[in-house]
Design a protein around this motif. Structure first.
Motif, PDB file in Angstrom:
ATOM      1  N   SER A 155      11.307  -9.909 -22.070  1.00  0.00           N
ATOM      2  CA  SER A 155      11.755 -11.138 -22.719  1.00  0.00           C
ATOM      3  C   SER A 155      10.781 -12.273 -22.409  1.00  0.00           C
ATOM      4  O   SER A 155       9.975 -12.179 -21.481  1.00  0.00           O
ATOM      5  CB  SER A 155      13.172 -11.521 -22.251  1.00  0.00           C
ATOM      6  N   TRP A 156      10.869 -13.344 -23.196  1.00  0.00           N
ATOM      7  CA  TRP A 156      10.015 -14.505 -22.973  1.00  0.00           C
ATOM      8  C   TRP A 156      10.552 -15.336 -21.815  1.00  0.00           C
ATOM      9  O   TRP A 156      11.739 -15.641 -21.756  1.00  0.00           O
ATOM     10  CB  TRP A 156       9.939 -15.366 -24.226  1.00  0.00           C
ATOM     11  N   GLN A 157       9.657 -15.673 -20.900  1.00  0.00           N
ATOM     12  CA  GLN A 157      10.015 -16.516 -19.770  1.00  0.00           C
ATOM     13  C   GLN A 157       9.063 -17.701 -19.709  1.00  0.00           C
ATOM     14  O   GLN A 157       7.884 -17.594 -20.057  1.00  0.00           O
ATOM     15  CB  GLN A 157       9.950 -15.728 -18.454  1.00  0.00           C
ATOM     16  N   GLN A 158       9.591 -18.839 -19.262  1.00  0.00           N
ATOM     17  CA  GLN A 158       8.748 -20.028 -19.132  1.00  0.00           C
ATOM     18  C   GLN A 158       7.976 -19.962 -17.822  1.00  0.00           C
ATOM     19  O   GLN A 158       8.544 -19.825 -16.756  1.00  0.00           O
ATOM     20  CB  GLN A 158       9.608 -21.284 -19.181  1.00  0.00           C
ATOM     21  N   ALA A 159       6.661 -20.044 -17.936  1.00  0.00           N
ATOM     22  CA  ALA A 159       5.804 -20.016 -16.756  1.00  0.00           C
ATOM     23  C   ALA A 159       5.537 -21.426 -16.230  1.00  0.00           C
ATOM     24  O   ALA A 159       5.478 -21.646 -15.016  1.00  0.00           O
ATOM     25  CB  ALA A 159       4.479 -19.332 -17.088  1.00  0.00           C
ATOM     26  N   LEU A 160       5.377 -22.387 -17.125  1.00  0.00           N
ATOM     27  CA  LEU A 160       5.013 -23.745 -16.719  1.00  0.00           C
ATOM     28  C   LEU A 160       5.567 -24.746 -17.720  1.00  0.00           C
ATOM     29  O   LEU A 160       5.527 -24.513 -18.929  1.00  0.00           O
ATOM     30  CB  LEU A 160       3.480 -23.880 -16.647  1.00  0.00           C
ATOM     31  N   ASP A 161       6.072 -25.843 -17.213  1.00  0.00           N
ATOM     32  CA  ASP A 161       6.461 -26.994 -18.032  1.00  0.00           C
ATOM     33  C   ASP A 161       6.026 -28.228 -17.251  1.00  0.00           C
ATOM     34  O   ASP A 161       6.721 -28.700 -16.364  1.00  0.00           O
ATOM     35  CB  ASP A 161       7.966 -27.007 -18.289  1.00  0.00           C
TER      36      ASP A 161
ATOM     37  N   SER B 152      -2.159 -15.596 -27.235  1.00  0.00           N
ATOM     38  CA  SER B 152      -3.170 -14.591 -26.936  1.00  0.00           C
ATOM     39  C   SER B 152      -3.243 -13.584 -28.086  1.00  0.00           C
ATOM     40  O   SER B 152      -2.324 -13.496 -28.917  1.00  0.00           O
ATOM     41  CB  SER B 152      -2.827 -13.868 -25.634  1.00  0.00           C
ATOM     42  N   ARG B 153      -4.315 -12.817 -28.123  1.00  0.00           N
ATOM     43  CA  ARG B 153      -4.494 -11.870 -29.229  1.00  0.00           C
ATOM     44  C   ARG B 153      -3.390 -10.828 -29.269  1.00  0.00           C
ATOM     45  O   ARG B 153      -2.990 -10.371 -30.336  1.00  0.00           O
ATOM     46  CB  ARG B 153      -5.851 -11.173 -29.086  1.00  0.00           C
ATOM     47  N   ASP B 154      -2.890 -10.436 -28.095  1.00  0.00           N
ATOM     48  CA  ASP B 154      -1.837  -9.414 -28.070  1.00  0.00           C
ATOM     49  C   ASP B 154      -0.442 -10.018 -28.153  1.00  0.00           C
ATOM     50  O   ASP B 154       0.556  -9.301 -28.150  1.00  0.00           O
ATOM     51  CB  ASP B 154      -1.950  -8.557 -26.811  1.00  0.00           C
ATOM     52  N   GLY B 155      -0.340 -11.358 -28.213  1.00  0.00           N
ATOM     53  CA  GLY B 155       0.951 -12.010 -28.358  1.00  0.00           C
ATOM     54  C   GLY B 155       1.810 -12.043 -27.119  1.00  0.00           C
ATOM     55  O   GLY B 155       3.003 -12.319 -27.201  1.00  0.00           O
ATOM     56  N   SER B 156       1.230 -11.802 -25.940  1.00  0.00           N
ATOM     57  CA  SER B 156       2.040 -11.746 -24.719  1.00  0.00           C
ATOM     58  C   SER B 156       2.101 -13.060 -23.959  1.00  0.00           C
ATOM     59  O   SER B 156       2.880 -13.192 -23.016  1.00  0.00           O
ATOM     60  CB  SER B 156       1.513 -10.647 -23.787  1.00  0.00           C
ATOM     61  N   LEU B 157       1.280 -14.047 -24.341  1.00  0.00           N
ATOM     62  CA  LEU B 157       1.278 -15.358 -23.685  1.00  0.00           C
ATOM     63  C   LEU B 157       1.072 -16.430 -24.737  1.00  0.00           C
ATOM     64  O   LEU B 157       0.237 -16.283 -25.633  1.00  0.00           O
ATOM     65  CB  LEU B 157       0.200 -15.427 -22.603  1.00  0.00           C
TER      66      LEU B 157
ATOM     67  N   VAL C 205       3.961 -23.361 -21.007  1.00  0.00           N
ATOM     68  CA  VAL C 205       3.415 -22.002 -21.076  1.00  0.00           C
ATOM     69  C   VAL C 205       4.562 -21.009 -21.004  1.00  0.00           C
ATOM     70  O   VAL C 205       5.425 -21.108 -20.124  1.00  0.00           O
ATOM     71  CB  VAL C 205       2.424 -21.739 -19.919  1.00  0.00           C
ATOM     72  N   ASP C 206       4.597 -20.055 -21.938  1.00  0.00           N
ATOM     73  CA  ASP C 206       5.590 -18.984 -21.942  1.00  0.00           C
ATOM     74  C   ASP C 206       4.863 -17.644 -21.972  1.00  0.00           C
ATOM     75  O   ASP C 206       3.794 -17.527 -22.597  1.00  0.00           O
ATOM     76  CB  ASP C 206       6.500 -19.079 -23.164  1.00  0.00           C
ATOM     77  N   TYR C 207       5.443 -16.640 -21.315  1.00  0.00           N
ATOM     78  CA  TYR C 207       4.846 -15.309 -21.376  1.00  0.00           C
ATOM     79  C   TYR C 207       5.920 -14.241 -21.285  1.00  0.00           C
ATOM     80  O   TYR C 207       7.067 -14.507 -20.924  1.00  0.00           O
ATOM     81  CB  TYR C 207       3.766 -15.124 -20.321  1.00  0.00           C
ATOM     82  N   LEU C 208       5.553 -13.031 -21.683  1.00  0.00           N
ATOM     83  CA  LEU C 208       6.489 -11.919 -21.689  1.00  0.00           C
ATOM     84  C   LEU C 208       6.613 -11.319 -20.294  1.00  0.00           C
ATOM     85  O   LEU C 208       5.610 -10.940 -19.680  1.00  0.00           O
ATOM     86  CB  LEU C 208       6.024 -10.836 -22.667  1.00  0.00           C
ATOM     87  N   ARG C 209       7.838 -11.240 -19.821  1.00  0.00           N
ATOM     88  CA  ARG C 209       8.118 -10.616 -18.530  1.00  0.00           C
ATOM     89  C   ARG C 209       9.436  -9.868 -18.636  1.00  0.00           C
ATOM     90  O   ARG C 209      10.442 -10.416 -19.105  1.00  0.00           O
ATOM     91  CB  ARG C 209       8.211 -11.665 -17.407  1.00  0.00           C
ATOM     92  N   GLU C 210       9.413  -8.601 -18.227  1.00  0.00           N
ATOM     93  CA  GLU C 210      10.615  -7.771 -18.221  1.00  0.00           C
ATOM     94  C   GLU C 210      11.296  -7.738 -19.582  1.00  0.00           C
ATOM     95  O   GLU C 210      12.518  -7.801 -19.706  1.00  0.00           O
ATOM     96  CB  GLU C 210      11.586  -8.253 -17.135  1.00  0.00           C
TER      97      GLU C 210
END
Length: 258
Positions: free
Chosen positions: A243-249, A215-220, A236-241
């Motif tokens: 740190s980077w967390q895996q959303a989908l594999d 994403s443009r802001d680098g959060s996903l 799919v990885d995204y920023l949560r709390e």
């Protein structure tokens, strides 16, 4: 006289209501900034998974009512691709090579992940095509400046084995209360603040030829892979709390006989 009561629920409307809590309100901290009042609270995210889910549902409806060509014209980006068993194919080229049996009759997202700034999102859900085949799909959505959310990547994977057919429906009597299935959609938005020194997770080493985008802001971030054996994968990885967390594999096994 006995009363017959039928309760009908609109899945799309209920799903979007369920997402209502995912889009953060703007009245508090943003209102403080506009009025000049100081606030130590972080700005709310602008990611809107509800709008992504609405676009996903509207795309499926357009396929049923207007045909796939019109639906692709209205909801696919100009550079959209379909990830089939052979690899990435331009969406319109893929559509031209399909028969009538592949067309969707139903498609419904179950989870939507959005970047904090709302420029990139990924939906994951289930589909049913005209041939009676059911499976799962992953679709990547980008926020276009003038046309809202358009999908740029789509992967469908049929269940193998297919589930048994549903039992024949019995005509209800006049005392039966009918409640249709209500679908719910989970919406998740990446954090807007990045931990110091954090960076996107590296693409995993594999025998595939991966591609990725952020994403443009680098959060996903999301990436696709296509293995030498034909296996397709989306991560799919995204920023949560902080740190980077895996959303989908999600992996789609090779087609039988490939």
């Amino acid at each position: 006289m006995k009363n017959h009561l039928a309760l009908a629920a609109c899945a799309a409307a209920c799903a979007l209501l369920a997402l209502g809590g995912c889009a953060s309100g703007r009245g508090g901290p943003l209102g403080d900034q506009i009025s000049g009042r100081a606030s130590d609270r972080p700005l709310p995210p602008v990611g809107d998974p509800g709008s992504v889910a609405a676009a996903d549902i509207a795309f499926a409806k357009a396929v049923r009512e207007d045909g796939e060509r019109a639906a692709f014209d209205n909801y696919a980006a100009g550079d959209a691709v379909v990830h089939d068993e052979a690899g990435l194919v331009p969406a319109m080229s893929w559509l031209a090579g399909q028969g009538d049996g592949h067309a969707l009759t139903r498609r419904s997202p179950s989870v939507v992940w959005s970047s904090c700034d709302g420029t990139l999102a990924v939906s994951f859900g289930r589909y049913l095509d005209a041939g009676g085949i059911v499976g799962s799909y992953v679709t990547v959505w980008e926020l276009q400046e003038r046309s809202g959310y358009r999908w740029t990547y789509d992967l469908r994977a049929a269940d193998n084995p297919q589930p048994p057919p549903p039992p024949p429906q019995v005509e209800p009597d006049e005392d039966t209360i009918i409640v249709t299935q209500i679908d719910s959609i989970e919406g998740k938005v990446a954090d807007c603040t990045r931990a110091a020194g954090s960076s996107a997770p590296p693409v995993a080493a594999s025998d595939s030829a991966p591609g990725s985008a952020r994403s443009r802001d680098g959060s996903l971030q999301w990436r696709w892979e296509h293995g030498a054996d034909g296996q397709r994968r989306v991560v799919v990885d995204y920023l949560r709390e902080g740190s980077w967390q895996q959303a989908l594999d999600f992996s789609a096994p090779p087609a039988p006989g490939s």
